[in-house]
Design a protein around this motif. Structure first.
Motif, PDB file in Angstrom:
ATOM      1  N   VAL A  16      41.848  36.619  49.786  1.00  0.00           N
ATOM      2  CA  VAL A  16      41.559  37.921  49.185  1.00  0.00           C
ATOM      3  C   VAL A  16      42.717  38.895  49.349  1.00  0.00           C
ATOM      4  N   TYR A  22      45.588  39.272  46.874  1.00  0.00           N
ATOM      5  CA  TYR A  22      45.303  40.001  45.644  1.00  0.00           C
ATOM      6  C   TYR A  22      45.025  41.482  45.903  1.00  0.00           C
ATOM      7  N   ALA A  23      44.438  41.816  47.063  1.00  0.00           N
ATOM      8  CA  ALA A  23      44.018  43.192  47.324  1.00  0.00           C
ATOM      9  C   ALA A  23      45.120  44.061  47.908  1.00  0.00           C
ATOM     10  N   THR A  61      39.021  44.042  43.542  1.00  0.00           N
ATOM     11  CA  THR A  61      39.380  42.724  44.060  1.00  0.00           C
ATOM     12  C   THR A  61      38.528  42.369  45.269  1.00  0.00           C
ATOM     13  N   ALA A  72      39.283  31.891  42.034  1.00  0.00           N
ATOM     14  CA  ALA A  72      39.823  33.240  41.930  1.00  0.00           C
ATOM     15  C   ALA A  72      39.816  33.684  40.470  1.00  0.00           C
ATOM     16  N   PHE A  73      38.995  34.700  40.195  1.00  0.00           N
ATOM     17  CA  PHE A  73      38.850  35.234  38.839  1.00  0.00           C
ATOM     18  C   PHE A  73      38.449  34.123  37.869  1.00  0.00           C
TER      19      PHE A  73
END
Length: 212
Positions: free
Chosen positions: A7, A10-11, A39, A159-160
């Motif tokens: 995480v 991305y965050a 995110t 992821a996504f």
């Protein structure tokens, strides 16, 4: 709140960019903060309480398709952007194989998504397939061959990403299903197929209160 692995890759970037962006424009800085918060929301990983019996949904979302493949049924779950994207084991079992299949990144709600990038997690009689979508670029399995999983245990994350299929064991027919197309399901909690009888064959539970 627990989050899926990866995480922070991305965050953190939008959070770091938010500080200089606020100097340029409060609106721009706010957008970066919202991106980081979104995110974190997307990577959330809440605890789930599985039923004692039956096969559970491997993913949050909506049942987009149920079809026959040979002597088995495939249940497809489409995950929307607001759904939890942690994938869970549909039943107790030992992982026999984890295979990556290259492919495209077409929208997961389309029939063309069958040719998208995938990761197959195979058990003795069933299989969970994590499928990338139009914006998915990373499928992360948590397991490897030989791992012994319990019902609803975490086995991966997209992821996504946007679709998860479960190929049910042979012997489970349409009368044994507990869900239908268009129904909302919760990973690790929604029972999608009935309970096994004493002789190992799958059948619809006679006593619904005992089955749930």
């Amino acid at each position: 709140m627990k989050f899926a692995p990866g995480v922070w890759w991305y965050a953190v970037p939008p959070l770091l960019l938010a500080f200089p962006a606020f100097v340029v424009s409060p609106t721009l800085g706010g957008l970066f903060v919202l991106a980081a918060a979104g995110t974190l929301f997307f990577f959330r990983d809440p605890e789930r309480t599985p039923p004692f019996t039956g096969i559970v949904s491997p993913a949050d979302g909506k049942v987009s398709e149920i079809r026959t493949e040979g002597d088995q049924l495939r249940v497809c779950v489409f995950m929307n952007v607001h759904d939890v994207h942690v994938v869970r084991a549909p039943d107790d079992g030992v992982v026999e194989r984890v295979e990556h299949e290259s492919g495209g990144y077409r929208p997961a709600f389309s029939k063309e998504s069958d040719r998208n990038e995938k990761v197959h997690v195979g058990f003795e009689e069933s299989e969970v397939t994590l499928i990338a979508g139009a914006f998915a670029r990373r499928i992360t399995p948590y397991v490897e061959a030989g791992d012994e999983l319990e019902r609803a245990e975490r086995l991966g994350h997209i992821a996504f990403g946007s679709r998860v299929d479960v190929l049910l064991p042979p012997g489970i027919g349409y009368p044994d299903l507990r869900v239908e197309r268009g129904e909302k399901v919760t990973a690790g909690e929604t029972k999608i197929a009935g309970d096994a009888s004493a002789n190992g064959e799958w059948e619809w539970a006679e006593n619904e209160e005992l089955a749930d």
